[in-house]
Write an enzyme that holds these catalytic residues in place. Sequence first.
Site, PDB file in Angstrom:
ATOM      1  N   ASP A 156       0.859  -1.315   0.042  1.00 33.19           N
ATOM      2  CA  ASP A 156      -0.065  -0.058  -0.071  1.00 33.19           C
ATOM      3  C   ASP A 156       0.727   1.189   0.115  1.00 33.19           C
ATOM      4  O   ASP A 156       2.069   1.181   0.567  1.00 33.19           O
ATOM      5  CB  ASP A 156      -0.899   0.107   1.081  1.00 33.19           C
ATOM      6  CG  ASP A 156      -2.081   0.829   1.024  1.00 33.19           C
ATOM      7  OD1 ASP A 156      -2.169   1.544  -0.001  1.00 33.19           O
ATOM      8  OD2 ASP A 156      -2.756   1.112   2.056  1.00 33.19           O
ATOM      9  N   LEU A 181      10.809 -20.531  -4.939  1.00 37.11           N
ATOM     10  CA  LEU A 181       9.696 -19.750  -4.131  1.00 37.11           C
ATOM     11  C   LEU A 181       8.060 -20.249  -4.557  1.00 37.11           C
ATOM     12  O   LEU A 181       8.177 -19.839  -6.049  1.00 37.11           O
ATOM     13  CB  LEU A 181      10.149 -18.115  -4.274  1.00 37.11           C
ATOM     14  CG  LEU A 181       9.196 -17.237  -3.887  1.00 37.11           C
ATOM     15  CD1 LEU A 181       9.178 -17.080  -2.191  1.00 37.11           C
ATOM     16  CD2 LEU A 181       9.586 -15.598  -4.543  1.00 37.11           C
ATOM     17  N   HIS A 202       2.440   3.712  -9.105  1.00 33.84           N
ATOM     18  CA  HIS A 202       2.251   2.220  -9.344  1.00 33.84           C
ATOM     19  C   HIS A 202       3.324   1.419 -10.293  1.00 33.84           C
ATOM     20  O   HIS A 202       3.834   0.392  -9.993  1.00 33.84           O
ATOM     21  CB  HIS A 202       0.943   2.192 -10.038  1.00 33.84           C
ATOM     22  CG  HIS A 202      -0.361   2.270  -9.180  1.00 33.84           C
ATOM     23  ND1 HIS A 202      -0.473   1.984  -8.085  1.00 33.84           N
ATOM     24  CD2 HIS A 202      -1.010   3.467  -9.679  1.00 33.84           C
ATOM     25  CE1 HIS A 202      -1.524   2.632  -7.328  1.00 33.84           C
ATOM     26  NE2 HIS A 202      -2.164   3.136  -8.453  1.00 33.84           N
ATOM     27  N   ARG A 249       0.447   7.787  -2.497  1.00 34.26           N
ATOM     28  CA  ARG A 249       0.939   8.727  -1.334  1.00 34.26           C
ATOM     29  C   ARG A 249       2.480   8.903  -1.704  1.00 34.26           C
ATOM     30  O   ARG A 249       2.984   9.997  -1.824  1.00 34.26           O
ATOM     31  CB  ARG A 249       0.646   8.420  -0.005  1.00 34.26           C
ATOM     32  CG  ARG A 249      -0.717   8.743   0.264  1.00 34.26           C
ATOM     33  CD  ARG A 249      -0.901   8.080   1.410  1.00 34.26           C
ATOM     34  NE  ARG A 249      -1.396   6.650   1.414  1.00 34.26           N
ATOM     35  CZ  ARG A 249      -1.690   5.704   2.228  1.00 34.26           C
ATOM     36  NH1 ARG A 249      -1.473   5.887   3.679  1.00 34.26           N
ATOM     37  NH2 ARG A 249      -2.026   4.393   1.941  1.00 34.26           N
ATOM     38  N   TRP A 250       3.185   7.902  -2.344  1.00 33.38           N
ATOM     39  CA  TRP A 250       4.510   7.915  -2.563  1.00 33.38           C
ATOM     40  C   TRP A 250       4.891   8.985  -3.736  1.00 33.38           C
ATOM     41  O   TRP A 250       5.573   9.850  -3.646  1.00 33.38           O
ATOM     42  CB  TRP A 250       5.175   6.725  -3.085  1.00 33.38           C
ATOM     43  CG  TRP A 250       6.525   6.612  -3.341  1.00 33.38           C
ATOM     44  CD1 TRP A 250       7.576   6.249  -2.554  1.00 33.38           C
ATOM     45  CD2 TRP A 250       7.130   6.903  -4.560  1.00 33.38           C
ATOM     46  NE1 TRP A 250       8.771   6.366  -3.375  1.00 33.38           N
ATOM     47  CE2 TRP A 250       8.445   6.498  -4.444  1.00 33.38           C
ATOM     48  CE3 TRP A 250       6.419   7.043  -6.082  1.00 33.38           C
ATOM     49  CZ2 TRP A 250       9.306   6.660  -5.637  1.00 33.38           C
ATOM     50  CZ3 TRP A 250       7.341   7.212  -7.059  1.00 33.38           C
ATOM     51  CH2 TRP A 250       8.669   7.206  -7.029  1.00 33.38           C
ATOM     52  N   GLU A 293       1.012 -13.055  12.475  1.00 37.59           N
ATOM     53  CA  GLU A 293       1.632 -11.725  12.995  1.00 37.59           C
ATOM     54  C   GLU A 293       1.423 -10.637  12.201  1.00 37.59           C
ATOM     55  O   GLU A 293       1.699 -10.673  10.926  1.00 37.59           O
ATOM     56  CB  GLU A 293       3.246 -11.927  13.447  1.00 37.59           C
ATOM     57  CG  GLU A 293       3.370 -13.097  14.328  1.00 37.59           C
ATOM     58  CD  GLU A 293       2.693 -12.783  15.684  1.00 37.59           C
ATOM     59  OE1 GLU A 293       2.588 -11.667  16.297  1.00 37.59           O
ATOM     60  OE2 GLU A 293       2.389 -13.708  16.484  1.00 37.59           O
ATOM     61  N   LEU A 347      -6.601  -4.577   7.519  1.00 37.51           N
ATOM     62  CA  LEU A 347      -6.673  -5.918   6.458  1.00 37.51           C
ATOM     63  C   LEU A 347      -7.159  -5.496   5.123  1.00 37.51           C
ATOM     64  O   LEU A 347      -6.873  -6.497   3.929  1.00 37.51           O
ATOM     65  CB  LEU A 347      -7.048  -7.179   7.083  1.00 37.51           C
ATOM     66  CG  LEU A 347      -6.252  -7.810   8.016  1.00 37.51           C
ATOM     67  CD1 LEU A 347      -7.112  -9.437   8.512  1.00 37.51           C
ATOM     68  CD2 LEU A 347      -5.262  -8.395   7.193  1.00 37.51           C
ATOM     69  N   SER A 359      -7.546  -5.532  -5.103  1.00 37.35           N
ATOM     70  CA  SER A 359      -8.597  -6.235  -4.379  1.00 37.35           C
ATOM     71  C   SER A 359      -9.900  -6.172  -5.075  1.00 37.35           C
ATOM     72  O   SER A 359      -9.873  -5.262  -5.927  1.00 37.35           O
ATOM     73  CB  SER A 359      -8.664  -5.253  -3.038  1.00 37.35           C
ATOM     74  OG  SER A 359      -9.217  -4.011  -3.070  1.00 37.35           O
TER      75      SER A 359
END
Length: 248
Positions: A12, A123, A29, A16-17, A199, A187, A57
């Site tokens: 996220d 991975l 992006h 703003r970056w 966590e 979330l 999302s």
Amino acid sequence: MVIPRHLAVIMDGNGRWAKARKLTRTHGHRQGVVAVREIVSNSIELGISYLTLFAFSSENWSRPPSEIRDLLGLLKLFINKDLATLHKQNVRVRVIGSRAGLDDDIIALLDKAESLTANNSGLNLMIAFNYGARQEITDMVRHLARQVEMGQMTADQISEALVSQSLYTAGIPDPDVIVRTSGEQRLSNFLLWQAAYSEFIFVDCFWPDFDRRQLELALAEYGRRNRRFGGLTTDEPEMEQSAVASGG
Ligand code: IPE
Ligand code: IPE
Ligand code: MG
């Protein structure tokens, strides 16, 4: 450093970056994709087995059409440009989320990424795209209800294991740690079932700034956490345990 088996990231703060640099959200992006490449390489180097990245999302469709076009374009660009490299890195790519309503060319691309890398043993990279946990859970309930309706099983046969196996993440262990960048502490409909014992680590830096150092800081924080899963930790002294048990 304690290396989690499964790291999940809510990427996220691209907008703003960019804003902080007087750039367009598109720039943010694009820089976010650079950070994606970095976390994939770093996860491989650190020996993380599963990496899930929240890329888009089911609620992100409510953004302006031009931004959605940018994000879909970047996903296509990423797969087209990086799939060969990911394959060479022995990465197995999976895309979790709903395929319903996606354009055919995107579905074909996602399928290609999955099938090309299906036998890779390095991975495990899960890209959460058009992903929403409530939608995932609703799909699962519908799927199981249908099986009961058709007489293929009884309601009593529905177990936690069966629920887990009926989600998009079937066969993937639950995330040990979920990192969210940009300072937001929620979330946003990510992995609601799977996060039961994850966590949570919230970091202030925006996603494009999440580099190796930031990752190591987050993993160091993860290493300091005491995971109990409802029980007691093994390193707790005997005395303390019996004090807890006797209510004193
Ligand atoms: C994350 O950055 C990328 C996506 C959600 C697709 P944002 O676009 O949410 O950036 P902010 O939160 O507006 O800064
Ligand atoms: C969550 O970020 C989704 C992704 C990172 C892909 P959002 O920026 O969409 O979340 P909210 O709207 O701030 O909760
Ligand atoms: Mg955001």
